[in-house]
Design an enzyme around this catalytic site. Structure first.
Site, mmCIF file in Angstrom:
data_model
loop_
_atom_site.group_PDB
_atom_site.id
_atom_site.type_symbol
_atom_site.label_atom_id
_atom_site.label_comp_id
_atom_site.label_asym_id
_atom_site.label_seq_id
_atom_site.Cartn_x
_atom_site.Cartn_y
_atom_site.Cartn_z
ATOM 1 N N ARG A 1 0.830 -1.200 0.000
ATOM 2 C CA ARG A 1 0.000 0.000 0.000
ATOM 3 C C ARG A 1 0.868 1.255 0.000
ATOM 4 O O ARG A 1 1.927 1.276 0.602
ATOM 5 C CB ARG A 1 -0.878 0.037 1.259
ATOM 6 C CG ARG A 1 -1.716 -1.179 1.491
ATOM 7 C CD ARG A 1 -2.893 -1.285 0.606
ATOM 8 N NE ARG A 1 -3.712 -0.089 0.577
ATOM 9 C CZ ARG A 1 -4.884 -0.042 -0.087
ATOM 10 N NH1 ARG A 1 -5.332 -1.092 -0.736
ATOM 11 N NH2 ARG A 1 -5.579 1.058 -0.077
ATOM 12 N N VAL A 2 0.379 2.284 -0.655
ATOM 13 C CA VAL A 2 1.080 3.560 -0.590
ATOM 14 C C VAL A 2 0.303 4.555 0.269
ATOM 15 O O VAL A 2 0.701 5.685 0.441
ATOM 16 C CB VAL A 2 1.332 4.166 -1.989
ATOM 17 C CG1 VAL A 2 2.286 3.314 -2.782
ATOM 18 C CG2 VAL A 2 0.026 4.355 -2.741
ATOM 19 N N ASP A 3 -0.839 4.117 0.775
ATOM 20 C CA ASP A 3 -1.614 5.017 1.630
ATOM 21 C C ASP A 3 -1.470 4.591 3.092
ATOM 22 O O ASP A 3 -0.619 3.787 3.431
ATOM 23 C CB ASP A 3 -3.091 5.035 1.203
ATOM 24 C CG ASP A 3 -3.676 3.621 1.180
ATOM 25 O OD1 ASP A 3 -3.059 2.715 1.764
ATOM 26 O OD2 ASP A 3 -4.749 3.445 0.594
ATOM 27 N N ASP A 4 -2.331 5.106 3.936
ATOM 28 C CA ASP A 4 -2.201 4.808 5.356
ATOM 29 C C ASP A 4 -2.974 3.555 5.739
ATOM 30 O O ASP A 4 -3.669 3.511 6.736
ATOM 31 C CB ASP A 4 -2.717 5.997 6.175
ATOM 32 C CG ASP A 4 -1.747 7.147 6.096
ATOM 33 O OD1 ASP A 4 -0.551 6.878 5.894
ATOM 34 O OD2 ASP A 4 -2.186 8.294 6.222
#
Ligand code: 6R9
Length: 838
Positions: free
Chosen positions: A706-709
Site C-alpha cells: 500500500r502507498v496510503d495509510d
C-alpha cells in the site's frame, strides 16, 4: 508490455519450446497497428520436465529490483512501503528473482483452460478491443430472466467529465442465487457436493449437495421474507465459518436483500458502527463460537452492538440466532424475548422452495466494509450482474477450474475473498467447496519471540511434571527464546512473557501449560498440529488450495515434515492472496506443498475490484516467484508517476486501472463523493488502487504494498486512523500515530507511537490497557504489536505528523531518517529513538 494493448501490437519474444533461451524467437500477434513499446520480452528456457521446472536463467540476471527499490524512494509517499518491499524482495537472493522462471509442466499446460501465452493474448486482446462482445458471450452462459439492454457497459471513469459511473448489463434481469444453485441443480448437479464442511475439531464435519443447499437457502429465504425483509433491505451477517454463513448470503441474494457480512472477529463497537451505517432489518448470528477451548459469545457482542446503535437512533427489528451447540448451550445464552429468534426453531419449518426475486444487473448484491485511511470504514457496494459474470470467470481461469476439482479457500466469508471465492465464484461454476471452520490467520508464535521459556526436560515422563516447590527441583531449563529455530521446538516449551520471570514454579507449571494448550488450540492451522491443512487436503482430496502468504510463512516455519507426512497428491493448483508473497515463501509453497508440480496463482485484487485483476493463468504463463504476472481479461492496469502520467515499459509507480471491468464496485454506500475522492481523483481518468507496483522488463507486475495509510496485517486491511482513534479513546492517551512495520509472519505488524496525558506514568498496565482498548473497539486482529512511548510526535510546522520518520524509527532504520529540519521540534526524534526499546 501488455497493459496498453489497445491500439498496439504485442510482440512476444518466446524462449520457445525447442529454442535456446538466449535466442528467443518472436511471435507477433499484430493486435492493431505495430508499436514498439508494446513488446514483451520473454527470456526463458524451454519447457522442462517436472523436476527441472524451476529454471534459473542465470545468464541473464539483472539487478532490476534494486533499481525498482531505488526508484520507489523517489515517490513522495513511497517511504512507507519501501521497508515493506525490502522485506518482501530484498535479502532473498535478490539478483535471481527477475529472470527466475517457473514453467507449468507440459502435462498441466496441455489440459489447461488457457494453454499458452498465445491463447491468453488472443483472448486478452479480444477482451480489450471488444469488451461488450467478450463479456456478453460469457454472460450468456448464465440464466437471465431478461437480457440486458443495448449497452453492455456504460461508464464514466473520468471525474473531469462528470460523476463516476459504472454499469454493466444494465436492464438485464437475473438472480445470482438462482445461478449458483437452481441452475446447477437443473443441469444435473443436484447430487454433487456443494460444501464439504470441516469443523475446528478433527472428526467434526458435514456435507451439503447442491440440492440440499438449495433447500436450506430457500427455507432461510422464506423465513427472512416472513420477518419482513424485502428487496433492497440490508441484512447484517455476523457468523463464523459455519455452513450457515454461505447459506445466509445466498438466502439474502435470493430475495434481493443486500447482505453485509461482518467478520466475526470484529468487536461490538465495530459491529455497531456498521449497523448504524447500513441500518439492517435483521442481524443473523450464532450464540457462540469455539476458539480453541474458549467459547466466544458472539450473541453478547451482537447484543451490545444493537444496544449501541439504538442509542444512535438505529434499531434492529430481529436477531436471528443459530444455536451452535458445540460452543454453547441454549440455556446459557442471554435472550431477549420478542426480539431474538432461534434459527433452529423457525427456519426448518419453512418450505424448501422459494420463488426468486428477479433483480436488475445493477441492483445491489452486497455491502462489505473495508478500511480506508480515515477512521470510518468504507461500505464497498457491489451489484449483481457484472459481479456474477466476473467472479465466475476469474475463478474458472485463474484456478484452471475443472468440474472434477475439489476446491478449498481458507479465507473467511467476512472478507471479500470469502465472498467472491468461497461462495459466489465457485458456486456459479458448480464447484465442490471445502469450508473450514478454523481460524486460518494470525501467527501466535511471533509473539513468543523474546518470551521467557521453561523447557520441560525430555527424559522425564509426563507424570514427573508435577508442580514443585522451587525452580531447582522442577526439572526445568529456562531462558529467553533465542531465535526462530528454537521456536520450532515449542511442543516442549512452557511459555511466560519475558517480564514475568517466575519465582513461583507452581504457576509456571500450571498456568503456562494451560495457556500453551490454549495457544495451540486457538490457532487452527496448528491444531492438533501443524499438519492440519494437509490432513484436510488429503481427507477431501483437495485439488485447488487457495490461501494467504501469512499462512504459508507460518506453516513454513513449522518445518517440512508436517507437510511431507501427508500425500497431497490430489493438489494441482495453488493460490495466494492478500499481500505480496515473498519469493522464499513462494518457493516453499511450490516445492514443498506442491511437490514442484502445481502452479501458483498469485492473485492481486481488492475488496473494491470484486475479483482478480492481475493473476497468473496457471497453464499459460511461466511464473516468476513473487510476481502476480499479468492482467486478467478485460483489465487494463497502468502504472503512473506522482503526477498521474502513465509510465511505459519497465518502471515503478502507482498502480491504476484505465477502464472499468464487470466486477468493479459501483460506489461507497451513502458516500459517492468519498468514492470519487478516494479512487478517481488522485489520478484523473484512472481508478487508483492505493498500491505501488513495479513492472519488469518482461512485463511482469510486482506489487509492492500500500502507498496510503492502510496496513496489511495477515492479509487484513486495517486503517492506521482506525487504530489511532481507538487508542485515543483511552482516557490516558493524548495522541497516537500508527505505522506498519515488516513482520516475518504477518507481512506487516502494527506499531503504535503513543503520547500519554501529562502526569500519567508509563506502565506495563497502561500498555496492556491500550492494546485491550484496540482489541475491544476493532477486534483482536488489529491489536498493536508494539506500543512505543512518545513524549512528542514529529510534526511539521503545520501540525502534520511525519509518518515517514515514524516508519523509519519503527523499523530501526535510523540512518535513513532523511531530512528532519522541517520538523517543528526536531528534538522529538532523538527522544523517540532513546525510548525505542523501553
Ligand atoms: C483480496 C484482498 C486489498 C489489498 C491490495 C493489496 C493487497 C491483495 C495481493 C496483494 C500483493 C497480492 N493484496 N492481494 N498484494 N499481491 N496477490 O485481499 O482484498 O482485503 O481489500 O485487500 O491487499 O495491497 O490493495 P482487500
Amino acid at each position: 508490455m501488455i497493459p496498453s494493448v489497445a491500439n498496439n501490437s504485442v510482440s512476444v519474444y518466446l524462449g520457445g519450446l525447442s529454442c535456446d533461451p538466449l535466442h528467443p524467437f518472436a511471435l507477433d500477434l499484430n493486435l492493431n497497428k505495430p508499436c514498439s513499446s508494446a513488446s514483451l520480452f520473454w527470456n526463458c528456457k524451454g519447457r522442462r520436465k517436472r523436476e527441472n521446472s524451476i529454471i534459473m536463467a542465470s545468464s541473464c540476471r539483472t539487478n532490476n529490483f534494486l533499481r525498482h527499490v531505488e526508484s520507489m524512494k523517489l515517490h513522495p509517499s513511497g517511504a512507507g512501503h519501501i521497508s515493506h518491499l525490502n522485506a518482501v524482495i530484498l535479502g532473498e537472493s535478490l539478483a535471481t528473482e527477475e529472470d527466475d522462471f517457473v514453467l507449468p509442466s507440459e502435462g498441466f499446460a496441455s489440459q489447461a483452460n488457457v494453454q499458452s501465452p498465445e491463447q491468453y493474448l488472443k483472448m486478452y486482446k479480444r477482451s480489450i478491443e471488444d469488451p461488450a462482445g467478450f463479456w456478453s458471450e460469457i454472460a450468456s452462459e448464465f440464466y437471465w430472466k431478461q437480457k440486458w439492454g443495448d449497452k453492455v457497459c456504460d461508464e464514466n471513469f473520468d471525474v473531469r467529465k462528470g460523476n463516476i459511473k459504472i454499469e454493466w448489463f444494465k436492464g438485464g434481469i437475473t438472480n445470482i442465487c438462482y445461478n449458483c444453485l437452481d441452475r446447477n441443480v437443473e443441469r444435473g448437479l443436484g447430487d454433487k457436493v456443494a460444501i464439504y464442511w470441516e469443523g475446528n475439531e478433527p472428526g467434526l464435519d458435514g456435507t451439503l449437495t447442491y440440492t440440499q443447499l438449495l433447500h436450506q437457502v430457500c427455507q432461510l429465504a422464506n423465513c427472512l421474507k416472513d420477518i419482513g425483509v424485502k428487496k433492497g433491505d440490508a441484512v447484517i451477517i455476523y457468523l463464523p465459518m459455519l455452513m450457515e454463513l454461505p447459506i445466509a448470503m445466498l438466502a439474502c441474494a435470493r430475495i434481493g436483500a443486500v447482505h453485509s457480512v461482518v467478520f466475526a472477529g470484529f468487536s461490538a463497537e465495530s459491529l455497531a458502527q456498521r449497523i448504524t451505517d447500513c441500518k439492517p432489518k435483521v442481524v443473523i448470528t450464532c450464540n457462540a463460537v469455539k476458539r480453541g477451548p474458549k467459547a466466544i459469545h458472539l450473541k453478547d457482542i451482537v447484543d451490545a452492538a444493537i444496544d449501541d446503535s439504538a442509542q444512535n437512533g438505529v434499531s434492529v427489528d430481529v436477531c436471528l440466532v443459530y444455536e451452535n451447540p458445540w460452543a454453547m448451550k441454549r440455556v446459557d445464552t442471554k435472550w431477549k424475548e420478542g426480539h431474538d429468534i432461534w434459527w433452529q426453531d423457525v427456519v426448518p419449518n419453512y418450505p424448501n422452495t422459494c420463488p426468486v426475486e428477479w433483480v436488475d444487473a445493477e441492483d445491489p448484491l452486497f455491502l462489505l466494509y473495508t478500511s480506508g485511511s480515515t477512521g470510518k470504514p468504507k461500505g464497498v457496494l457491489h451489484t449483481t450482474g457484472g459481479y456474477m459474470v466476473y467472479t465466475a470467470t476469474t475463478f474458472k481461469y485463474a484456478f484452471d477450474y475443472k468440474p472434477s476439482d475439489i476446491y478449498w479457500c481458507t479465507a473467511d466469508c467476512g472478507w471479500i475473498t470469502g465472498h467472491s471465492y468461497v461462495t459466489y465464484g465457485p458456486m456459479l461454476n458448480g464447484a465442490s467447496v471445502v469450508v473450514y471452520e478454523g481460524l486460518m490467520v494470525e501467527g501466535w508464535r511471533m509473539i513468543l519471540h523474546g518470551w521467557h521459556y521453561h523447557l520441560l526436560e525430555e527424559d522425564k515422563p509426563r507424570s514427573h511434571h508435577k508442580p514443585r516447590k522451587s525452580m531447582k527441583h522442577a526439572n526445568l531449563r529456562e531462558g529467553l527464546i533465542p531465535n526462530r529455530d528454537f521456536e520450532r521446538k515449542l511442543n516442549k516449551l512452557i511459555l511466560l512473557p519475558s517480564k514475568s520471570k517466575c519465582n513461583f514454579v507452581q504457576e509456571a507449571l500450571y498456568r503456562p501449560r494451560k495457556s500453551m494448550k490454549q495457544a495451540t488450540l486457538t490457532k487452527a492451522p496448528n491444531y492438533p498440529d501443524a499438519g492440519r491443512c494437509w490432513d484436510i487436503v488429503d481427507k477431501f482430496k483437495v485439488t485447488i488450495f487457495y490461501t494467504a502468504p501469512t499462512l504459508v510463512r507460518s506453516l513454513m516455519r513449522d518445518g517440512d515434515s508436517f507437510v511431507t507426512r501427508y500425500s497431497r497428491k490430489s493438489l494441482r493448483v495453488l493460490g495466494s492472496v492478500g499481500e505480496p508473497i515473498n519469493p522464499s515463501a513462494w518457493r516453499w509453497f511450490y516445492n514443498v506443498v506442491g511437490d514442484s508440480r502445481c502452479p501458483i496463482s498469485d492473485t492481486w485484487w481488492q475488496t473494491e475490484t470484486g475479483g482478480f485483476m492481475i493473476t497468473p493463468l496457471p497453464g499459460a504463463w511461466p511464473q516468476k516467484p513473487g510476481s502476480a504476472t499479468f492482467p486478467f481479461f478485460g483489465v487494463q492496469p497502468v502504472i503512473v508517476d506522482e503526477k498521474g502520467v502513465e509510465i511505459e515499459g519497465e518502471c515503478s509507480g502507482y498502480l491504476c486501472v484505465k477502464k472499468s471491468w464487470p466486477g468493479a464496485f459501483r460506489t461507497l454506500y451513502g458516500d459517492h463523493e468519498r468514492y470519487e475522492t478516494t479512487y478517481f481523483k488522485p489520478f484523473e481518468g484512472f481508478y487508483f488502487s492505493g498500491d505501488g507496483c513495479s513492472r519488469d522488463k518482461d512485463g511482469y507486475h510486482w506489487l509492492t504494498g500500500r502507498v496510503d495509510d492502510v496496513i496489511n496485517v495477515s492479509g487484513h486491511r486495517i486503517g492506521t486512523a482506525e487504530v489511532e482513534s481507538a487508542l485515543v479513546s483511552h482516557p490516558q492517551c493524548a495522541e497516537a500515530a500508527v505505522v506498519g512495520v515488516e513482520h516475518e509472519v504477518k507481512g506487516q505488524g502494527i506499531y503504535a507511537f503513543v503520547t500519554i496525558v501529562d502526569g500519567v506514568p508509563y506502565s506495563e498496565q497502561l500498555r496492556k490497557d491500550l492494546v485491550l482498548t484496540v482489541r475491544k473497539q476493532i477486534g483482536a486482529f488489529a491489536a498493536p504489536d508494539k506500543i512505543h512511548w512518545a513524549p512528542g510526535l514529529p510534526k511539521t510546522r503545520s501540525g502534520k505528523i511525519m509518518r515517514r520518520i515514524l516508519r523509519k524509527i519503527a523499523s530501526r532504520q535510523l540512518d535513513e531518517l532523511g531530512d528532519i529540519s522541517t520538523l517543528a521540534d526536531p528534538n522529538v526524534v532523538n527522544q523517540l529513538i532513546e525510548l525505542a526499546d523501553s
